[in-house]
Design a protein around this motif. Sequence first.
Motif, PDB file in Angstrom:
ATOM      1  N   LEU A  48      81.783  18.377   8.390  1.00 56.09           N
ATOM      2  CA  LEU A  48      81.254  18.872   7.121  1.00 56.09           C
ATOM      3  C   LEU A  48      82.109  18.385   5.952  1.00 56.09           C
ATOM      4  O   LEU A  48      81.583  17.979   4.912  1.00 56.09           O
ATOM      5  N   ALA A  49      83.426  18.412   6.158  1.00 53.92           N
ATOM      6  CA  ALA A  49      84.312  17.961   5.086  1.00 53.92           C
ATOM      7  C   ALA A  49      84.021  16.494   4.764  1.00 53.92           C
ATOM      8  O   ALA A  49      83.948  16.096   3.595  1.00 53.92           O
ATOM      9  N   ASP A  50      83.776  15.706   5.820  1.00 55.32           N
ATOM     10  CA  ASP A  50      83.451  14.289   5.618  1.00 55.32           C
ATOM     11  C   ASP A  50      82.183  14.146   4.794  1.00 55.32           C
ATOM     12  O   ASP A  50      82.103  13.375   3.851  1.00 55.32           O
ATOM     13  N   ASN A  75      67.747  15.960   7.648  1.00 52.52           N
ATOM     14  CA  ASN A  75      67.316  16.296   9.013  1.00 52.52           C
ATOM     15  C   ASN A  75      68.399  15.970  10.024  1.00 52.52           C
ATOM     16  O   ASN A  75      68.646  16.731  10.958  1.00 52.52           O
ATOM     17  N   GLU A  76      69.047  14.827   9.796  1.00 54.87           N
ATOM     18  CA  GLU A  76      70.089  14.402  10.724  1.00 54.87           C
ATOM     19  C   GLU A  76      71.246  15.413  10.714  1.00 54.87           C
ATOM     20  O   GLU A  76      71.743  15.838  11.751  1.00 54.87           O
ATOM     21  N   VAL A  77      71.624  15.815   9.454  1.00 50.21           N
ATOM     22  CA  VAL A  77      72.731  16.774   9.341  1.00 50.21           C
ATOM     23  C   VAL A  77      72.354  18.079  10.040  1.00 50.21           C
ATOM     24  O   VAL A  77      73.127  18.642  10.818  1.00 50.21           O
ATOM     25  N   THR A  83      73.020  21.200  17.030  1.00 44.70           N
ATOM     26  CA  THR A  83      73.628  20.914  18.345  1.00 44.70           C
ATOM     27  C   THR A  83      75.007  21.550  18.435  1.00 44.70           C
ATOM     28  O   THR A  83      75.350  22.181  19.434  1.00 44.70           O
ATOM     29  N   GLN A  84      75.774  21.358  17.340  1.00 42.06           N
ATOM     30  CA  GLN A  84      77.138  21.896  17.371  1.00 42.06           C
ATOM     31  C   GLN A  84      77.115  23.419  17.452  1.00 42.06           C
ATOM     32  O   GLN A  84      77.878  24.021  18.188  1.00 42.06           O
ATOM     33  N   THR A  85      76.197  24.035  16.680  1.00 42.58           N
ATOM     34  CA  THR A  85      76.127  25.493  16.681  1.00 42.58           C
ATOM     35  C   THR A  85      75.723  25.996  18.058  1.00 42.58           C
ATOM     36  O   THR A  85      76.264  26.988  18.563  1.00 42.58           O
TER      37      THR A  85
END
Length: 461
Positions: A48-50, A75-77, A83-85
Amino acid sequence: MNQDFPPHSEVCLLASKAWRALIGRISEYLMDEQRKKPKAVQDILTALADLKVGRFTEIAPVTDHDLSQVIDQFNEVIRVLQTQTEKVASERILLEEIIHSTPDWIFIKDLEHRYVKVNQGYASALHLKPSDFIGKTDLDLGFPEELVRGNAKKGITGFWPLDDQVTTSGKTLVLENDPAVIDGEVHIFHTIKAPVRNHKNEVYGVLGFARDITALISLQKNLDSERMKSVKNAKLASLGEMSAGIAHEINNPLAIIDGAVSLLPRFLNDPDKMNSKIKAIKRSCDRISAIVKGLKKFSRSGDSIELSRHDLASIVRESLVLIDSSSKRNSTPVTFDGMKDAAIFCNEVEIEQVLVNLMNNAIEAVKDCSDRWVKVSIVESDEYIRLFVMDSGKGISEEVRTRLFEPFFTTKKVGEGTGLGLSISRGILDEHSATISLLTDSPNTCFEIRFPKAEKLKNVA
Ligand code: ADP
Protein backbone atom coordinates in the motif's frame (compact mmCIF):
# COMPACT_ATOMS: atom_id res chain seq x y z
CA MET A 1 -15.67 7.20 -24.40
CA ASN A 2 -19.05 7.75 -22.75
CA GLN A 3 -20.35 11.33 -23.25
CA ASP A 4 -21.82 11.55 -19.69
CA PHE A 5 -18.48 11.20 -18.02
CA PRO A 6 -16.89 14.36 -16.61
CA PRO A 7 -13.71 15.56 -18.30
CA HIS A 8 -10.83 13.16 -18.13
CA SER A 9 -8.57 15.23 -15.82
CA GLU A 10 -11.43 15.61 -13.32
CA VAL A 11 -12.05 11.87 -13.35
CA CYS A 12 -8.41 11.25 -12.60
CA LEU A 13 -8.45 13.75 -9.76
CA LEU A 14 -11.57 12.18 -8.26
CA ALA A 15 -10.13 8.73 -8.75
CA SER A 16 -6.92 9.85 -7.13
CA LYS A 17 -8.79 11.18 -4.08
CA ALA A 18 -10.94 8.07 -3.82
CA TRP A 19 -7.89 5.83 -4.15
CA ARG A 20 -5.96 7.68 -1.49
CA ALA A 21 -8.97 7.62 0.83
CA LEU A 22 -9.40 3.89 0.22
CA ILE A 23 -5.72 3.17 0.82
CA GLY A 24 -5.80 5.39 3.91
CA ARG A 25 -8.74 3.45 5.39
CA ILE A 26 -7.24 0.07 4.64
CA SER A 27 -3.89 1.17 6.10
CA GLU A 28 -5.58 2.34 9.30
CA TYR A 29 -7.36 -0.97 9.66
CA LEU A 30 -4.21 -2.89 8.99
CA MET A 31 -2.12 -0.77 11.36
CA ASP A 32 -4.53 -1.86 14.02
CA GLU A 33 -4.04 -5.49 13.00
CA GLN A 34 -0.30 -5.08 12.72
CA ARG A 35 0.38 -5.40 16.44
CA LYS A 36 -0.38 -9.09 15.98
CA LYS A 37 2.31 -8.81 13.31
CA PRO A 38 1.33 -11.48 10.83
CA LYS A 39 3.76 -11.23 7.97
CA ALA A 40 0.89 -10.96 5.48
CA VAL A 41 -0.28 -7.71 7.07
CA GLN A 42 3.21 -6.33 6.87
CA ASP A 43 3.34 -7.26 3.16
CA ILE A 44 0.05 -5.48 2.46
CA LEU A 45 1.19 -2.36 4.28
CA THR A 46 4.38 -2.27 2.26
CA ALA A 47 2.43 -2.78 -0.97
CA LEU A 48 0.00 0.00 0.00
CA ALA A 49 2.82 2.38 0.85
CA ASP A 50 4.29 1.70 -2.60
CA LEU A 51 0.96 2.38 -4.27
CA LYS A 52 0.37 5.56 -2.34
CA VAL A 53 3.68 7.19 -3.08
CA GLY A 54 4.58 5.62 -6.35
CA ARG A 55 2.19 3.96 -8.67
CA PHE A 56 -0.79 6.29 -8.43
CA THR A 57 1.13 9.56 -8.40
CA GLU A 58 2.67 8.38 -11.63
CA ILE A 59 -0.77 7.70 -13.06
CA ALA A 60 -2.67 10.71 -11.70
CA PRO A 61 -0.96 13.55 -13.56
CA VAL A 62 -1.36 11.82 -16.92
CA THR A 63 -4.50 13.68 -17.92
CA ASP A 64 -5.12 11.95 -21.23
CA HIS A 65 -4.95 8.50 -19.75
CA ASP A 66 -7.79 6.25 -20.66
CA LEU A 67 -10.40 5.92 -17.84
CA SER A 68 -10.71 2.15 -18.39
CA GLN A 69 -7.03 1.81 -17.56
CA VAL A 70 -7.58 3.63 -14.24
CA ILE A 71 -10.50 1.29 -13.51
CA ASP A 72 -8.32 -1.72 -14.37
CA GLN A 73 -5.70 -0.44 -11.96
CA PHE A 74 -8.37 -0.10 -9.25
CA ASN A 75 -9.65 -3.58 -9.93
CA GLU A 76 -6.15 -4.97 -9.75
CA VAL A 77 -5.50 -3.25 -6.41
CA ILE A 78 -8.82 -4.49 -5.04
CA ARG A 79 -8.04 -8.02 -6.24
CA VAL A 80 -4.60 -7.97 -4.58
CA LEU A 81 -6.11 -6.59 -1.42
CA GLN A 82 -8.86 -9.19 -1.44
CA THR A 83 -6.35 -12.03 -1.81
CA GLN A 84 -4.15 -10.63 0.92
CA THR A 85 -7.11 -10.02 3.23
CA GLU A 86 -8.36 -13.58 2.62
CA LYS A 87 -4.87 -14.85 3.44
CA VAL A 88 -4.80 -12.84 6.66
CA ALA A 89 -8.31 -14.03 7.51
CA SER A 90 -7.46 -17.71 6.94
CA GLU A 91 -4.26 -17.36 8.96
CA ARG A 92 -6.32 -15.78 11.69
CA ILE A 93 -8.84 -18.62 11.62
CA LEU A 94 -5.99 -21.14 11.83
CA LEU A 95 -4.50 -19.28 14.78
CA GLU A 96 -7.88 -19.17 16.50
CA GLU A 97 -8.33 -22.91 15.91
CA ILE A 98 -4.94 -23.63 17.44
CA ILE A 99 -5.67 -21.39 20.42
CA HIS A 100 -9.05 -22.99 21.01
CA SER A 101 -8.03 -26.61 20.43
CA THR A 102 -5.44 -26.77 23.24
CA PRO A 103 -6.66 -27.82 26.68
CA ASP A 104 -4.17 -25.31 28.13
CA TRP A 105 -5.64 -22.05 29.33
CA ILE A 106 -4.88 -19.02 27.16
CA PHE A 107 -6.18 -15.59 28.05
CA ILE A 108 -5.59 -11.88 27.75
CA LYS A 109 -6.56 -9.50 30.55
CA ASP A 110 -6.43 -5.71 30.37
CA LEU A 111 -4.78 -3.42 32.90
CA GLU A 112 -7.95 -3.47 35.03
CA HIS A 113 -7.78 -7.29 35.17
CA ARG A 114 -10.77 -7.64 32.85
CA TYR A 115 -10.72 -10.50 30.40
CA VAL A 116 -10.28 -9.41 26.79
CA LYS A 117 -9.83 -12.83 25.25
CA VAL A 118 -10.12 -16.40 26.53
CA ASN A 119 -9.68 -19.70 24.74
CA GLN A 120 -12.07 -22.62 24.73
CA GLY A 121 -9.82 -24.69 27.03
CA TYR A 122 -10.06 -22.15 29.83
CA ALA A 123 -13.77 -21.51 29.25
CA SER A 124 -14.65 -25.24 29.27
CA ALA A 125 -12.73 -25.80 32.53
CA LEU A 126 -15.08 -23.29 34.19
CA HIS A 127 -18.15 -24.63 32.29
CA LEU A 128 -18.47 -21.32 30.39
CA LYS A 129 -18.19 -19.99 26.86
CA PRO A 130 -15.21 -17.79 25.91
CA SER A 131 -17.62 -14.88 25.36
CA ASP A 132 -18.86 -15.19 28.99
CA PHE A 133 -15.46 -13.96 30.19
CA ILE A 134 -15.24 -10.76 28.20
CA GLY A 135 -15.19 -7.69 30.45
CA LYS A 136 -15.26 -9.81 33.63
CA THR A 137 -12.59 -10.13 36.31
CA ASP A 138 -11.37 -13.24 38.16
CA LEU A 139 -13.53 -12.22 41.13
CA ASP A 140 -16.61 -11.98 38.85
CA LEU A 141 -15.81 -15.53 37.71
CA GLY A 142 -15.88 -16.81 41.29
CA PHE A 143 -12.17 -17.38 42.01
CA PRO A 144 -11.54 -17.11 45.77
CA GLU A 145 -10.48 -13.63 46.83
CA GLU A 146 -7.23 -14.81 48.41
CA LEU A 147 -6.17 -16.49 45.17
CA VAL A 148 -7.03 -13.36 43.21
CA ARG A 149 -5.71 -10.59 45.47
CA GLY A 150 -3.19 -12.75 47.37
CA ASN A 151 -2.73 -13.67 51.00
CA ALA A 152 0.71 -12.90 52.39
CA LYS A 153 0.13 -14.99 55.54
CA LYS A 154 -0.53 -18.09 53.47
CA GLY A 155 2.26 -17.25 51.03
CA ILE A 156 -0.18 -16.70 48.12
CA THR A 157 0.95 -13.91 45.80
CA GLY A 158 -2.38 -13.69 43.94
CA PHE A 159 -3.34 -13.47 40.26
CA TRP A 160 -3.63 -9.70 40.22
CA PRO A 161 -0.38 -8.75 41.94
CA LEU A 162 1.36 -11.11 39.51
CA ASP A 163 -0.47 -9.59 36.52
CA ASP A 164 0.51 -6.12 37.75
CA GLN A 165 4.10 -7.23 38.15
CA VAL A 166 4.12 -8.31 34.49
CA THR A 167 2.43 -5.20 33.15
CA THR A 168 4.54 -2.74 35.15
CA SER A 169 7.88 -4.49 34.61
CA GLY A 170 7.13 -5.45 31.00
CA LYS A 171 8.82 -8.78 31.77
CA THR A 172 7.56 -12.34 31.34
CA LEU A 173 6.91 -14.38 34.49
CA VAL A 174 7.12 -18.17 34.74
CA LEU A 175 5.16 -19.67 37.64
CA GLU A 176 6.05 -23.31 38.27
CA ASN A 177 3.48 -23.87 40.98
CA ASP A 178 0.45 -21.68 40.35
CA PRO A 179 -2.72 -22.70 42.22
CA ALA A 180 -6.28 -22.23 40.91
CA VAL A 181 -9.61 -23.66 41.99
CA ILE A 182 -11.76 -25.68 39.60
CA ASP A 183 -15.08 -27.09 40.79
CA GLY A 184 -14.04 -26.45 44.38
CA GLU A 185 -10.74 -28.34 44.04
CA VAL A 186 -7.28 -26.84 44.03
CA HIS A 187 -5.39 -27.50 40.80
CA ILE A 188 -1.75 -26.67 40.22
CA PHE A 189 -0.73 -24.91 37.03
CA HIS A 190 2.50 -24.16 35.25
CA THR A 191 1.79 -20.63 34.08
CA ILE A 192 3.56 -18.15 31.85
CA LYS A 193 2.44 -14.53 32.01
CA ALA A 194 3.72 -12.10 29.40
CA PRO A 195 2.99 -8.45 28.70
CA VAL A 196 0.91 -7.66 25.58
CA ARG A 197 1.64 -4.46 23.69
CA ASN A 198 -0.15 -2.33 21.11
CA HIS A 199 1.44 -1.00 17.90
CA LYS A 200 2.91 1.90 19.90
CA ASN A 201 4.70 -0.70 22.04
CA GLU A 202 2.63 0.24 25.10
CA VAL A 203 1.65 -2.60 27.44
CA TYR A 204 -2.14 -2.87 27.49
CA GLY A 205 -2.56 -6.16 29.31
CA VAL A 206 -1.22 -9.55 30.23
CA LEU A 207 -1.21 -12.70 28.13
CA GLY A 208 -1.39 -15.94 30.10
CA PHE A 209 -0.65 -19.55 29.16
CA ALA A 210 -1.49 -21.97 31.95
CA ARG A 211 -1.10 -25.75 31.91
CA ASP A 212 -2.84 -27.89 34.53
CA ILE A 213 -0.06 -30.07 35.98
CA THR A 214 -2.07 -31.53 38.88
CA ALA A 215 -2.20 -34.99 37.27
CA LEU A 216 1.47 -34.77 36.35
CA ILE A 217 2.43 -33.94 39.92
CA SER A 218 0.45 -36.87 41.32
CA LEU A 219 2.02 -39.13 38.65
CA GLN A 220 5.42 -37.90 39.76
CA LYS A 221 4.54 -38.71 43.38
CA ASN A 222 3.45 -42.22 42.37
CA LEU A 223 6.67 -42.63 40.41
CA ASP A 224 8.68 -41.52 43.43
CA SER A 225 6.90 -43.99 45.67
CA GLU A 226 7.40 -46.74 43.05
CA ARG A 227 11.07 -45.83 42.95
CA MET A 228 11.23 -46.15 46.72
CA LYS A 229 9.59 -49.56 46.48
CA SER A 230 12.01 -50.79 43.83
CA VAL A 231 14.96 -49.47 45.84
CA LYS A 232 13.67 -51.50 48.80
CA ASN A 233 13.07 -54.59 46.64
CA ALA A 234 16.54 -54.42 45.16
CA LYS A 235 17.94 -53.99 48.64
CA LEU A 236 16.06 -57.06 49.82
CA ALA A 237 17.37 -58.97 46.81
CA SER A 238 20.97 -57.97 47.62
CA LEU A 239 20.40 -58.84 51.28
CA GLY A 240 19.12 -62.25 50.19
CA GLU A 241 22.15 -62.77 47.94
CA MET A 242 24.52 -61.68 50.67
CA SER A 243 22.91 -63.47 53.60
CA ALA A 244 24.49 -66.89 53.03
CA GLY A 245 27.95 -65.34 52.74
CA ILE A 246 27.39 -63.15 55.76
CA ALA A 247 26.20 -66.08 57.88
CA HIS A 248 29.43 -67.82 56.94
CA GLU A 249 31.34 -64.66 57.74
CA ILE A 250 29.81 -64.54 61.24
CA ASN A 251 30.41 -68.24 61.75
CA ASN A 252 34.19 -67.88 61.41
CA PRO A 253 34.70 -65.49 64.31
CA LEU A 254 32.09 -67.47 66.28
CA ALA A 255 34.19 -70.59 65.79
CA ILE A 256 37.25 -68.65 66.96
CA ILE A 257 35.37 -67.48 70.07
CA ASP A 258 34.10 -70.97 70.72
CA GLY A 259 37.60 -72.48 70.44
CA ALA A 260 39.18 -69.77 72.59
CA VAL A 261 36.53 -70.04 75.30
CA SER A 262 36.95 -73.81 75.53
CA LEU A 263 40.72 -73.34 75.89
CA LEU A 264 40.47 -70.64 78.57
CA PRO A 265 40.29 -73.02 81.63
CA ARG A 266 43.63 -74.48 80.56
CA PHE A 267 45.33 -71.09 80.74
CA LEU A 268 44.09 -70.08 84.15
CA ASN A 269 47.65 -70.11 85.40
CA ASP A 270 49.21 -68.69 82.27
CA PRO A 271 48.24 -64.99 82.11
CA ASP A 272 50.04 -64.37 78.76
CA LYS A 273 48.20 -67.14 76.92
CA MET A 274 45.00 -66.19 78.71
CA ASN A 275 45.40 -62.58 77.53
CA SER A 276 46.09 -63.61 73.96
CA LYS A 277 42.95 -65.79 73.90
CA ILE A 278 40.90 -62.95 75.42
CA LYS A 279 42.23 -60.60 72.70
CA ALA A 280 41.27 -63.15 70.01
CA ILE A 281 37.77 -63.33 71.48
CA LYS A 282 37.56 -59.54 71.56
CA ARG A 283 38.73 -59.25 67.91
CA SER A 284 36.16 -61.82 66.81
CA CYS A 285 33.40 -60.05 68.75
CA ASP A 286 34.39 -56.75 67.07
CA ARG A 287 34.30 -58.42 63.68
CA ILE A 288 30.82 -59.83 64.31
CA SER A 289 29.62 -56.53 65.65
CA ALA A 290 31.00 -54.67 62.54
CA ILE A 291 29.18 -57.10 60.25
CA VAL A 292 25.92 -56.84 62.18
CA LYS A 293 26.20 -53.05 62.32
CA GLY A 294 26.78 -52.90 58.57
CA LEU A 295 23.84 -55.21 57.92
CA LYS A 296 21.56 -53.24 60.19
CA LYS A 297 22.46 -50.03 58.45
CA PHE A 298 22.13 -51.53 55.00
CA SER A 299 18.69 -52.92 55.72
CA ARG A 300 17.54 -49.64 57.20
CA SER A 301 14.88 -48.02 55.05
CA GLY A 302 16.12 -45.30 52.72
CA ASP A 303 12.64 -43.73 52.72
CA SER A 304 13.72 -40.25 53.46
CA ILE A 305 15.93 -38.67 50.88
CA GLU A 306 17.33 -36.31 53.52
CA LEU A 307 20.90 -35.57 52.57
CA SER A 308 23.58 -34.72 55.04
CA ARG A 309 27.33 -34.30 54.97
CA HIS A 310 29.26 -37.60 55.02
CA ASP A 311 32.75 -38.76 54.34
CA LEU A 312 32.60 -40.91 51.20
CA ALA A 313 35.68 -42.87 52.29
CA SER A 314 33.90 -44.02 55.48
CA ILE A 315 30.88 -45.12 53.44
CA VAL A 316 33.20 -47.14 51.17
CA ARG A 317 34.84 -48.78 54.21
CA GLU A 318 31.45 -49.75 55.65
CA SER A 319 30.38 -51.20 52.29
CA LEU A 320 33.58 -53.26 52.20
CA VAL A 321 32.47 -55.07 55.37
CA LEU A 322 29.31 -56.14 53.61
CA ILE A 323 30.98 -57.53 50.49
CA ASP A 324 33.91 -59.05 52.36
CA SER A 325 32.37 -62.50 52.47
CA SER A 326 31.69 -62.56 48.74
CA SER A 327 35.19 -61.19 48.09
CA LYS A 328 36.71 -64.07 50.10
CA ARG A 329 34.37 -66.70 48.68
CA ASN A 330 35.39 -65.73 45.16
CA SER A 331 39.06 -65.20 46.04
CA THR A 332 38.78 -61.68 44.66
CA PRO A 333 40.53 -59.08 46.80
CA VAL A 334 38.70 -55.76 46.97
CA THR A 335 41.09 -52.97 47.83
CA PHE A 336 40.38 -49.36 48.65
CA ASP A 337 42.78 -46.58 48.16
CA GLY A 338 40.92 -43.97 50.15
CA MET A 339 41.26 -40.28 50.66
CA LYS A 340 41.14 -38.86 54.15
CA ASP A 341 38.18 -36.55 53.76
CA ALA A 342 35.96 -36.69 50.72
CA ALA A 343 32.89 -34.85 51.91
CA ILE A 344 29.65 -35.25 49.98
CA PHE A 345 26.02 -34.51 50.73
CA CYS A 346 24.19 -37.79 50.67
CA ASN A 347 21.90 -40.34 52.21
CA GLU A 348 24.63 -42.73 53.31
CA VAL A 349 22.36 -45.78 53.36
CA GLU A 350 21.51 -45.26 49.71
CA ILE A 351 25.08 -44.60 48.65
CA GLU A 352 26.15 -47.75 50.49
CA GLN A 353 23.55 -49.64 48.45
CA VAL A 354 25.04 -48.27 45.22
CA LEU A 355 28.58 -49.22 46.25
CA VAL A 356 27.65 -52.72 47.40
CA ASN A 357 25.93 -53.25 44.08
CA LEU A 358 28.91 -52.04 42.03
CA MET A 359 31.39 -54.11 44.05
CA ASN A 360 29.24 -57.25 43.93
CA ASN A 361 28.82 -56.82 40.17
CA ALA A 362 32.58 -56.44 39.80
CA ILE A 363 33.33 -59.56 41.90
CA GLU A 364 30.76 -61.51 39.91
CA ALA A 365 32.09 -60.25 36.56
CA VAL A 366 35.67 -61.49 37.16
CA LYS A 367 34.87 -64.78 38.86
CA ASP A 368 36.03 -66.81 35.82
CA CYS A 369 39.18 -64.74 35.19
CA SER A 370 42.58 -66.04 36.26
CA ASP A 371 43.56 -62.57 37.49
CA ARG A 372 40.86 -61.39 39.89
CA TRP A 373 40.77 -58.08 41.71
CA VAL A 374 38.55 -55.10 42.38
CA LYS A 375 39.92 -51.65 43.21
CA VAL A 376 37.93 -48.78 44.64
CA SER A 377 39.45 -45.32 44.62
CA ILE A 378 38.41 -41.76 45.27
CA VAL A 379 39.88 -38.78 43.46
CA GLU A 380 39.08 -35.16 44.13
CA SER A 381 38.85 -32.72 41.22
CA ASP A 382 37.90 -29.03 41.19
CA GLU A 383 34.21 -29.68 40.76
CA TYR A 384 33.64 -33.25 41.88
CA ILE A 385 34.50 -36.08 44.19
CA ARG A 386 35.07 -38.93 41.73
CA LEU A 387 34.72 -42.52 42.86
CA PHE A 388 36.00 -45.37 40.68
CA VAL A 389 35.13 -49.04 40.96
CA MET A 390 37.51 -50.90 38.67
CA ASP A 391 37.80 -54.65 38.21
CA SER A 392 40.24 -56.92 36.40
CA GLY A 393 37.68 -57.55 33.62
CA LYS A 394 38.49 -56.24 30.17
CA GLY A 395 35.51 -53.93 29.70
CA ILE A 396 31.91 -54.56 28.69
CA SER A 397 30.76 -55.41 25.16
CA GLU A 398 29.02 -52.68 23.17
CA GLU A 399 25.79 -54.70 23.17
CA VAL A 400 25.65 -54.94 26.98
CA ARG A 401 27.01 -51.42 27.44
CA THR A 402 24.08 -49.77 25.67
CA ARG A 403 21.61 -51.56 27.97
CA LEU A 404 23.53 -51.44 31.26
CA PHE A 405 21.23 -48.98 33.02
CA GLU A 406 17.95 -50.41 31.69
CA PRO A 407 15.70 -51.75 34.47
CA PHE A 408 15.57 -55.58 34.45
CA PHE A 409 18.47 -55.91 32.04
CA THR A 410 20.74 -58.69 33.25
CA THR A 411 23.15 -61.15 31.71
CA LYS A 412 23.10 -63.26 34.86
CA LYS A 413 21.32 -66.60 35.15
CA VAL A 414 17.69 -66.68 36.25
CA GLY A 415 17.61 -66.29 40.02
CA GLU A 416 21.10 -64.78 40.13
CA GLY A 417 20.44 -61.28 38.90
CA THR A 418 17.49 -58.91 39.12
CA GLY A 419 18.75 -56.50 36.47
CA LEU A 420 17.77 -53.68 38.80
CA GLY A 421 21.08 -52.87 40.45
CA LEU A 422 22.45 -50.35 37.97
CA SER A 423 19.14 -48.73 37.06
CA ILE A 424 18.32 -48.20 40.73
CA SER A 425 21.85 -46.98 41.41
CA ARG A 426 21.42 -44.39 38.66
CA GLY A 427 18.06 -43.33 40.15
CA ILE A 428 19.63 -42.95 43.59
CA LEU A 429 22.55 -40.98 42.20
CA ASP A 430 20.20 -38.71 40.24
CA GLU A 431 18.60 -37.78 43.54
CA HIS A 432 22.07 -36.84 44.76
CA SER A 433 22.83 -34.75 41.63
CA ALA A 434 25.55 -37.31 40.98
CA THR A 435 26.25 -39.23 37.77
CA ILE A 436 27.35 -42.76 37.04
CA SER A 437 29.03 -43.90 33.85
CA LEU A 438 31.15 -46.69 32.50
CA LEU A 439 34.55 -45.45 31.40
CA THR A 440 35.17 -46.53 27.82
CA ASP A 441 38.82 -45.49 27.63
CA SER A 442 39.97 -47.74 30.48
CA PRO A 443 41.75 -51.05 29.73
CA ASN A 444 39.82 -52.61 32.63
CA THR A 445 36.12 -52.40 33.41
CA CYS A 446 35.65 -49.22 35.40
CA PHE A 447 32.56 -47.42 36.63
CA GLU A 448 32.87 -43.80 37.67
CA ILE A 449 30.53 -41.89 39.98
CA ARG A 450 30.83 -38.12 40.14
CA PHE A 451 29.47 -36.47 43.25
CA PRO A 452 29.19 -32.71 43.51
CA LYS A 453 31.50 -31.54 46.30
CA ALA A 454 29.72 -30.84 49.58
CA GLU A 455 31.32 -27.37 49.72
CA LYS A 456 29.93 -26.49 46.28
CA LEU A 457 26.42 -27.57 47.27
CA LYS A 458 26.69 -25.61 50.49
CA ASN A 459 27.61 -22.51 48.51
CA VAL A 460 24.60 -22.95 46.27
CA ALA A 461 22.31 -23.44 49.27
P1 ADP B 1 22.24 -57.55 37.83
O1 ADP B 1 23.54 -57.43 38.55
O2 ADP B 1 21.14 -58.06 38.68
O3 ADP B 1 22.35 -58.27 36.52
P2 ADP B 1 22.67 -54.79 37.29
O4 ADP B 1 21.74 -53.71 36.82
O5 ADP B 1 23.46 -54.50 38.51
O6 ADP B 1 21.79 -56.06 37.45
O7 ADP B 1 23.68 -55.12 36.13
C1 ADP B 1 23.19 -55.30 34.81
C2 ADP B 1 24.20 -56.01 33.96
O8 ADP B 1 25.34 -55.16 33.75
C3 ADP B 1 24.78 -57.27 34.56
O9 ADP B 1 23.93 -58.38 34.37
C4 ADP B 1 26.09 -57.40 33.77
O10 ADP B 1 25.86 -57.95 32.50
C5 ADP B 1 26.49 -55.96 33.52
N1 ADP B 1 27.54 -55.53 34.46
C6 ADP B 1 27.39 -54.78 35.56
N2 ADP B 1 28.57 -54.56 36.16
C7 ADP B 1 29.50 -55.20 35.42
C8 ADP B 1 30.94 -55.34 35.50
N3 ADP B 1 31.65 -54.81 36.48
N4 ADP B 1 31.55 -56.05 34.52
C9 ADP B 1 30.84 -56.62 33.51
N5 ADP B 1 29.51 -56.50 33.38
C10 ADP B 1 28.84 -55.82 34.31
